[in-house]
Enzyme design. Structure first.
Site, mmCIF file in Angstrom:
data_model
loop_
_atom_site.group_PDB
_atom_site.id
_atom_site.type_symbol
_atom_site.label_atom_id
_atom_site.label_comp_id
_atom_site.label_asym_id
_atom_site.label_seq_id
_atom_site.Cartn_x
_atom_site.Cartn_y
_atom_site.Cartn_z
ATOM 1 N N THR A 13 -19.232 52.534 16.144
ATOM 2 C CA THR A 13 -18.209 51.523 15.839
ATOM 3 C C THR A 13 -17.556 50.954 17.092
ATOM 4 O O THR A 13 -17.226 49.767 17.147
ATOM 5 C CB THR A 13 -17.107 52.155 14.948
ATOM 6 N N SER A 58 -24.683 55.662 14.374
ATOM 7 C CA SER A 58 -25.080 57.067 14.572
ATOM 8 C C SER A 58 -25.774 57.669 13.353
ATOM 9 O O SER A 58 -26.350 58.744 13.443
ATOM 10 C CB SER A 58 -23.896 57.924 15.004
ATOM 11 N N SER A 59 -25.755 56.971 12.221
ATOM 12 C CA SER A 59 -26.524 57.456 11.066
ATOM 13 C C SER A 59 -28.032 57.362 11.325
ATOM 14 O O SER A 59 -28.828 57.945 10.600
ATOM 15 C CB SER A 59 -26.172 56.648 9.819
ATOM 16 N N THR A 89 -19.066 58.058 15.130
ATOM 17 C CA THR A 89 -18.448 59.309 14.692
ATOM 18 C C THR A 89 -19.222 60.011 13.578
ATOM 19 O O THR A 89 -19.067 61.219 13.393
ATOM 20 C CB THR A 89 -17.007 59.069 14.177
ATOM 21 N N ASP A 90 -20.045 59.241 12.839
ATOM 22 C CA ASP A 90 -20.693 59.840 11.657
ATOM 23 C C ASP A 90 -21.487 61.103 12.006
ATOM 24 O O ASP A 90 -21.441 62.085 11.277
ATOM 25 C CB ASP A 90 -21.623 58.823 10.969
ATOM 26 N N THR A 165 -16.448 68.801 13.468
ATOM 27 C CA THR A 165 -17.009 68.192 12.263
ATOM 28 C C THR A 165 -16.253 66.886 12.035
ATOM 29 O O THR A 165 -15.109 66.764 12.469
ATOM 30 C CB THR A 165 -16.860 69.193 11.086
ATOM 31 N N CYS A 278 -16.652 76.401 3.217
ATOM 32 C CA CYS A 278 -15.251 76.252 3.641
ATOM 33 C C CYS A 278 -15.217 75.782 5.087
ATOM 34 O O CYS A 278 -16.017 76.235 5.898
ATOM 35 C CB CYS A 278 -14.525 77.588 3.569
HETATM 36 N N1 ASP Z 1 -21.110 54.289 11.186
HETATM 37 C C1 ASP Z 1 -20.485 54.467 12.473
HETATM 38 C C2 ASP Z 1 -21.371 55.358 13.337
HETATM 39 O O1 ASP Z 1 -21.343 56.535 13.185
HETATM 40 C C3 ASP Z 1 -19.128 55.050 12.315
HETATM 41 C C4 ASP Z 1 -18.375 55.267 13.614
HETATM 42 O O2 ASP Z 1 -18.797 55.003 14.707
HETATM 43 O O3 ASP Z 1 -17.230 55.728 13.513
HETATM 44 O O4 ASP Z 1 -22.101 54.850 14.146
#
Ligand code: ASP
Length: 346
Positions: A13, A58-59, A89-90, A165, A278
């Protein structure tokens, strides 16, 4: 000589812009990102950059991308004081975990960061994240870096990468480390927890261990899960490692079909690891009657490892150790701070 940091832009992002037709966020090139950040020119050290082409959400990240990043760090290891990886972040926690196992004996900072809002947006969290991550990567004392491990800087905290995480899709503190406090917190000053920072034993040299085995699977339990689902996952052809995400302190059903499915996988040589669903606490096989069967099946308890750390550690160990006993011992031993060893369990 000025200190120098290498910035590796993989996407995420932080550098995204809206597609003019659909409105969906998509990764954009590195020049676009840096043109939004004139502040980078004010840093008092050399900052070089390398970019994935094309940058990725990142997906889309996979093992070949982790190898690309790890190889680049290894090639440039002597040239830079520290490394910052811009990443979505993903899957940031998976990448940080994987790199922590691949970069054995690391003695320099490798800090991942990103943002929840693109850098071109007025309320972006990306600028602070990026600038502080770069500063942390350059920090050191008498020639040795403060941070000598793979870490994530996000929302004012520096975390051990393999303890993290993704916790929130919405808030600026997207990343959490449920079982280890932050290594540092940035406010007016940066406060380090020097007692938590990882240090390598002297006899361990820096070495790239790029191989990862992708013949692994994760089975997440839920009440009502049926035999067909469990047995088809347990009988995947070529499977070498299976993570079971269990309830609470490592509990699971005891119905015969469940035990039989695991037993036949174990007999075929599949390594089975028990990770709790958990986010806080650890696996304690045998605490309840509903985890005793795991002991008998030779299931390996993952302690307080996250799923992200356990699955990437499994990929790493399967690729580097043939012997099942070695795999078992190393899975339960912290290799780079990814798990807590408890001296007494009540
Ligand atoms: N979909 C984005 C990624 O992981 C989300 C992010 O960067 O926060 O590339």
């Amino acid at each position: 000589m000025k200190r120098s940091v290498l910035l590796i832009y993989t996407g995420g992002t932080i550098g995204m812009v809206k597609n003019s037709r659909t409105g969906a966020l998509q990764a954009f090139n590195f020049e676009q990102l840096t043109s939004q950040m004139p502040e980078l020119d004010r840093l008092d050290f050399e900052l070089d950059a390398r970019s994935f082409s094309p940058p990725l959400d990142s997906s889309e990240i996979g093992i070949s991308d982790w190898k690309k990043i790890a190889e680049l760090i290894c090639e440039q290891y002597d040239r830079y004081e520290g490394f910052v990886i811009l990443h979505g972040t993903d899957t940031m926690a998976y990448t940080a975990s994987a790199l922590s196992f691949m970069l054995k004996g690391l003695r320099k900072p490798v800090i991942l960061t990103g943002s929840q809002l693109p850098i071109g947006v007025l309320r972006t969290d990306g600028k602070e994240n990026l600038i502080t991550a770069v500063q942390l990567a350059a920090m050191g004392h008498s020639g040795s870096a403060y941070v000598q491990e793979v870490a994530i800087y996000f929302g004012s905290s520096l975390y051990r990468g393999n303890r993290t995480t993704k916790h929130s899709t919405q808030y600026f503190d997207a990343i959490r480390s449920p079982n280890l406090p932050p290594l540092a917190e940035a406010g007016i000053h940066v406060h380090f927890r020097h007692d938590l920072l990882l240090r390598q034993p002297e006899n361990v040299a820096f070495e790239l261990q790029p191989e990862l085995d992708d013949r692994v699977a994760i089975l997440k339990l839920f009440p009502g899960i049926n035999e067909a689902t469990v047995s088809s996952i347990c009988s995947i052809q070529g499977l070498r490692g299976l993570i079971i995400e269990t309830y609470g302190s490592g509990n699971a059903p005891t119905v015969p079909w469940f035990i039989d499915a695991l037993q036949s996988a174990a007999k075929r040589g599949v390594a089975i690891v028990n990770v709790t669903q958990c986010s806080e606490g650890f696996v304690e096989q045998g605490r309840y009657a509903v985890s005793e069967h795991f002991q008998e099946l030779g299931v390996i308890p993952a302690g307080d490892m996250t799923t992200e750390a356990a699955v990437t550690k499994m990929m790493h160990l399967l690729a580097n150790y043939e012997d099942m006993e070695d795999f078992r011992d190393l899975m339960m031993l912290p290799l780079c701070g990814e798990l807590t060893t408890y001296s007494s369990i009540v």
